[in-house]
Design an enzyme around this catalytic site. Sequence first.
Site, PDB file in Angstrom:
ATOM      1  CB  CYS A  91      -0.928   0.000   1.217  1.00  0.00           C
ATOM      2  SG  CYS A  91      -1.973   1.477   1.304  1.00  0.00           S
ATOM      3  CB  CYS A  94      -0.371   1.876   4.783  1.00  0.00           C
ATOM      4  SG  CYS A  94      -2.158   2.099   5.005  1.00  0.00           S
ATOM      5  CB  CYS A 105     -11.293   2.441   3.012  1.00  0.00           C
ATOM      6  SG  CYS A 105     -12.950   3.161   3.124  1.00  0.00           S
TER       7      CYS A 105
END
Length: 284
Positions: A91, A94, A105
């Site tokens: 990700c 992140c 999200c």
Amino acid sequence: VAYLVVFHILFVLFVWTYWKSVFTLPIQPGKKFHMSYADQERYENEERPEVQRQILAEIARKLPVYTRTGNGGIRFCDRCQLIKPDRCHHCSVCAMCVLKMDHHCPWVNNCIGFSNYKFFLLFLAYSLLYCLYIAATVFKYFIKYWTGELTNGRSKFHILFLLFVAIMFFVSLMFLFGYHCWLVSRNRSTLEAFSAPVFQNGPDKNGFNLGFVKNLQQVFGEEKKLWLLPIASSQGDGHFFPMRALSEARNPLLTNEEQWEEDGIDEEPQGSGEASSLAIERET
């Protein structure tokens, strides 16, 4: 009184599931998937791509990884310096690899993956019921204002606004929740729905599809009494997932490390021709 009781129950479930979705941190792969310092040094000092691929193949040999890159190579993250477990992705928001990553999200400002996917689904479900309940209870007052049974006042605007917002969110959540229900029934993540996972025999969008009931159990667990509660009950630990076709690979949840090593030996290239087919997946 009954209306207030139902309202507060739905509100508590809505807040609880939202809190769990936000503050349940995504899980990173375990230590055995990370490259050791010696392997990192050996990998970084090696300039020949084919030798780098062989190094990755040696490291992955003892790991229960069965998915590959699009051209059949070992899935490797050069940012996290690890061999990616099946269904794991990096990700960029992140800045880490997330087990069974579904998507990042913005609603909950968190990465949705193995650790909180159940909570996210319950959040959508209870949000949907919450909006539906508000719209249903407000609708009768909207009808009374429309027919003139109640005098016009400030509350009329509040009723219209609340009904409009509840219906708008209900329609939006209905499509989103329906889509994720379809994903769960097929045992796919959002990323896998757009790009099918690649196995040793090629891409297969139904590679993890075990049937409707087992797919539900993989997300919600075998204890049905826990399905509707925001309590962690998903099967496994996010590193290994059973596969539909036994011919593609043995079931990782039923095998031991010796069998994993044997599978890895079978996957190890036997010559330069096969070694060149192993490519490194780099995250950009």
